[in-house]
Design an enzyme around this catalytic site. Structure first.
Site, PDB file in Angstrom:
ATOM      1  N   SER A 230       0.793  -1.221   0.000  1.00 53.39           N
ATOM      2  CA  SER A 230       0.000   0.000   0.000  1.00 53.39           C
ATOM      3  C   SER A 230       0.825   1.270   0.000  1.00 53.39           C
ATOM      4  CB  SER A 230      -0.935   0.006   1.211  1.00 53.39           C
ATOM      5  OG  SER A 230      -0.190  -0.036   2.419  1.00 53.39           O
ATOM      6  N   HIS A 258      -5.323  -4.078  -1.076  1.00 52.97           N
ATOM      7  CA  HIS A 258      -5.161  -3.199  -2.229  1.00 52.97           C
ATOM      8  C   HIS A 258      -5.052  -3.954  -3.548  1.00 52.97           C
ATOM      9  CE1 HIS A 258      -4.591   0.646  -0.057  1.00 52.97           C
ATOM     10  NE2 HIS A 258      -4.154  -0.148   0.904  1.00 52.97           N
ATOM     11  N   LYS A 290     -12.264  -0.862  -0.379  1.00 52.66           N
ATOM     12  CA  LYS A 290     -11.540  -0.277  -1.503  1.00 52.66           C
ATOM     13  C   LYS A 290     -12.280  -0.617  -2.797  1.00 52.66           C
ATOM     14  CE  LYS A 290      -7.403  -0.182   1.276  1.00 52.66           C
ATOM     15  NZ  LYS A 290      -8.076  -0.550   2.535  1.00 52.66           N
TER      16      LYS A 290
END
Length: 457
Positions: A230, A258, A290
């Site tokens: 990240s 991510h 996300k």
């Protein structure tokens, strides 16, 4: 005076925080001491904490040289590829809606339908009264995605790792993590009774040396890495990790927070990038906040693992269930990820464009592969903070990452790309970054920082 203030700011920005106590040293609760006689002024409470003093020093030093906080910026509407901050429209590179699904009406409609049917809250833990059909549907979809037997959702992504690792790893065990793993992993490791060690970022030779020396001493060994890091935007060597896992009879856990969405030809994750059956990995962990346009976390793995976590993981047993509307939006976003692979392809095209444009402008993106997370390396924490401030004034929202979030001397701006960005958005943002850096140099800001660094030794 300004040079002295800059020196103080540098010291405040990059002074290491005190190491936390090992929880294993305080596991036994001592007898409560007798109440002592107190004379003199009363303690100042929070002001006596070292971390609070450091915060005050940082704020005062920043104010002395005109550095405002680049954090907690108020977005006044939907934070998409463009956002509204302080009444002005800005290009937004501060949100991790990688595939634009948070702006898509279909996850929103799924959430609204679940809201009408189940209400805002599940009003209980999963064990008591919190389970709804949408939870089961989401978990079944996640298990299918990873070719696993089962999956389990949590109300918080951070709490997922904080619960998972100490629940799974006990006193006779060992947890090995990449040095760049997320705080949730390191916090979960600290709360575990297991021994713990980190290895240098993506250094598989160092990991193997640790395994050679320490594997015989422990019952179980868990290796933890991220599918997309990240802070640096690079990938782990998943094939080598699986080989080491097999050679040393360990477990491998991959945090896909991510990677789901940005990585792989269709955004399925790091396993797709390497062409590996995801069932080969022992534990998949990820977040819903996300790519999946929601909030929460999940674990996918064997039936036995999920059965054990359902009964023992504190973040599941003692926490309210994920709100049904958020489970519904995440399930719909996961469906759209599989159905519309062009979103991931567009994101990766934009990432490649970002890297090329940054190189043309003389900007350093480190080891980033161009999948969603794109750092621009700055080095100095105060300079990164000032640059973020200038960019906001120029209509570009991007946050800095400074020490101790990253190693000292490696502060950067961290750009989050979305498939909804356009090439011209990237060009404008990077050209503004180059221009603002050059302006700060012309104004003498970087020279002042150098002088402050020399004065500080």
């Amino acid at each position: 005076m300004r040079g002295a203030a800059l020196a103080a700011a540098r010291q405040a920005l990059e002074e290491p925080a005190p190491a936390p106590h090992d929880v294993r040293d305080t596991a036994r609760v001592p007898e409560r001491p007798r109440k002592a006689e107190v004379s003199g002024p009363r303690p100042q409470g929070l002001k006596e904490l070292e971390g609070f003093r450091q915060l005050q020093m940082l704020e005062q030093a920043g104010a002395a040289i005109g550095l405002g906080s680049p954090y907690f910026r108020l977005h006044e509407g939907h934070a998409q590829s463009r956002s509204q901050i302080a009444g002005a429209e800005v290009l937004n590179f501060g949100s991790y809606d990688y595939l634009g699904l948070n702006a898509d009406p279909r996850p929103r409609q799924a959430a609204m339908s679940a809201l009408e049917r189940y209400g805002v809250s599940a009003s209980g833990s999963r064990m008591v009264s919190g389970t709804r059909p949408v939870h089961l549907a989401l978990e079944e979809a996640l298990a299918r995605h990873y070719h696993c037997e089962a999956a389990l959702s949590f109300v918080s992504g951070h709490a997922t790792n904080v619960s998972l690792i100490p629940t799974l790893m006990e006193e006779r065990d060992l947890v090995l993590s990449d040095a760049f793993v997320h705080n949730s992993v390191s916090t979960g490791m600290a709360l575990s009774a297991a021994a713990r060690r980190s290895f240098p970022h993506n250094d598989m030779d160092a990991l193997e040396r640790i395994l050679e020396n320490h594997r015989p001493l422990h019952r179980h060994v868990l290796i933890v890495v991220e599918g997309l890091y990240s802070m640096d935007g690079d990938l782990p060597d998943l094939p080598r990790l699986l080989a080491l896992r097999d050679r040393y009879d360990a477990w491998l856990m991959v945090d896909e927070a991510h990677a789901l969405g940005p990585v792989g030809a269709s955004g399925r994750g790091v396993f797709e990038h390497f062409g590996i059956d995801p069932a080969e990995v022992d534990i998949w962990m990820g977040t819903l906040s996300k790519t999946l346009a929601s909030t929460g976390g999940y674990v996918a793995g064997s039936k036995d693992l999920i059965r054990y976590l359902k009964a023992r993981a504190p973040g599941h047993v003692f926490s309210v269930a994920l709100p049904p509307c958020l489970a519904a939006s995440a399930a719909e976003a996961l469906r759209l990820l599989a159905r519309e692979p062009g979103r991931a392809a567009q994101l990766q095209t934009l990432g490649a464009h970002f890297l090329e444009k940054a190189r043309d402008l003389g900007l350093d993106c480190g080891a980033a592969v161009g999948s969603g997370v794109l750092p621009v390396m700055i080095g100095d924490s105060a300079l990164a903070t000032k640059l973020s401030e200038r960019l906001l004034a120029a209509g570009v929202n991007v946050a800095p990452v400074t020490f101790p979030g990253v190693p000292m001397g490696s502060a950067r701006l961290r750009f989050f790309l979305s498939s909804d960005h356009r090439p011209e958005d990237i060009d404008r943002a990077l050209e503004a970054t180059r221009d603002c850096l050059d302006q700060l140099e012309a104004e003498g800001f970087t020279r002042l920082l150098g002088a402050a660094q020399r004065a500080g030794g």
